[in-house]
Design an enzyme around this catalytic site. Sequence first.
Site, short mmCIF file in Angstrom:
data_model
loop_
_atom_site.label_atom_id
_atom_site.label_comp_id
_atom_site.label_asym_id
_atom_site.label_seq_id
_atom_site.Cartn_x
_atom_site.Cartn_y
_atom_site.Cartn_z
N ASP A 115 16.48 33.26 1.55
CA ASP A 115 17.24 34.29 0.85
C ASP A 115 16.35 35.09 -0.10
O ASP A 115 16.67 35.29 -1.27
CB ASP A 115 18.40 33.67 0.06
N ASN B 84 34.74 32.94 7.72
CA ASN B 84 34.11 32.33 6.55
C ASN B 84 33.90 33.28 5.38
O ASN B 84 34.11 32.91 4.23
CB ASN B 84 32.77 31.71 6.95
N GLU C 3 27.53 38.14 5.31
CA GLU C 3 27.02 37.72 4.01
C GLU C 3 25.67 38.38 3.75
O GLU C 3 25.17 39.16 4.55
CB GLU C 3 26.88 36.19 3.96
N HIS D 81 19.23 37.33 5.90
CA HIS D 81 19.37 37.39 4.45
C HIS D 81 18.20 38.19 3.85
O HIS D 81 17.35 37.70 3.13
CB HIS D 81 19.45 36.02 3.79
N ARG E 250 13.12 27.68 6.16
CA ARG E 250 13.38 29.11 6.28
C ARG E 250 12.37 29.78 5.36
O ARG E 250 12.48 29.73 4.14
CB ARG E 250 14.82 29.44 5.88
#
Length: 319
Positions: A15, A157, A194, A258, A291
Site C-alpha cells: 500500500d 466488500n 478500494e 493499491h 507485497r
Amino acid sequence: MSHSWPNPFITQRADPFILRHDNGYYFVASVPEYDRLEIRYAATLAALPEAEPVVVWHKPDTGPFSALIWAPELHHINGQWVIYFAAAPTREIKDGLFQHRMYALVCSDVDPLTGHWQPVRRVHTPLDSFSLDATHFVHQGRNWYLWAQKDPAIPGNSNLYLAELLNPWTLKGTPQMLSRPEYEWECAGFSVNEGPAVIRHGKRLFVTYSASATDENYCLGILSIDADADPLQAAAWQKSARPVFNTSWDNHQYGPGHNSFTVDEQGKDVLVYHARNYTEIEGDPLWDPNRHTRLKYFAWREDGTPDFGVPPADHTSVP
C-alpha cells in the site's frame, strides 16, 4: 524505456504512498507487522530505499485502533501534516477480522519526522461500517476525502465514496458513492473497490482503484470525470469496463495494485504500487509480507487517458 529504479523498489512494504513536498520525498506504507506508522524522507526519489524509517506512532495494546494498522497516507493540508490510516479493535473481537474504521493523525509542526503528532482522531462517516484506504486531494479549490467502505445494504466488500472536507478529520455534506464492484474482474475472490488514488491530466480528473482479492487477481480500475464537472454527481463519472493495470504472468508480477502517484525530479509522472513475484501464498494472503513497493513511469495517450503499460519484471540493475 530504461529502468530508473530497481524492482522491487522497497521490499515488504505494501500500500505504498509517496508525497513530493518542497522538492523532497516522503514515503509511507503498510508494514508487515501492521503495528506502526513510519515515515521515510529523502531529497531524491532514488534515495528513499536507503532512508531511515522514523516511527511516528505505534498502536496501543487495546482499544478501537489497536490492531491491523493499514494503508497509511501522508498529506499536507492547509499547513498541517495528516496521516490517514485504517485500524481495527483488538483482534479478540467477536465480529471477525474486518472491523476497520478510519483515523487521522495530525501534526502542526514544520517537520513531520520530528514534530509532535496529536492524539488520534476518528474520521466519522454516515455509515458505521468497515472502512479504509482514505486519500485526500485538492480540486476546484476544495479539499476532498475519498475512501473505501462497506455498505451493509449492498452486496460485496467495499465501494468508493467521496465527500468534501470541513477540516482534515471531518466530512462536510453527504458522501457520494462513485463506484461499486460490478465487473467480473472486480469480484474475483472478493468483491472489492478500494485503495483509490487521484491524478489530474488536462481537462480530466482520474481515480484509480484496486479491485478483487489481494492475490494474483488484484488489479487497477479507473474512473474519470471532466475537471469542470461536479465530482459529487455520480452520473458525471465514467468507469472503465476493463482493468488498466493487472498481473503479468510473463514478467512474474502478480496482483499489482493499491497505487499512488508521484513525479520524479523533472516532473515526470510515476506510478507507485505493490505486487508479489509469486502466486504460491501459504495461509492467509494478509500475512504474506512480500507485497513489495515498485515504481514505473507511465505515459499519456493521445485521448488524454493514462497508459500504465505492464508491470515490469524484477531487476536489480539501474543504468
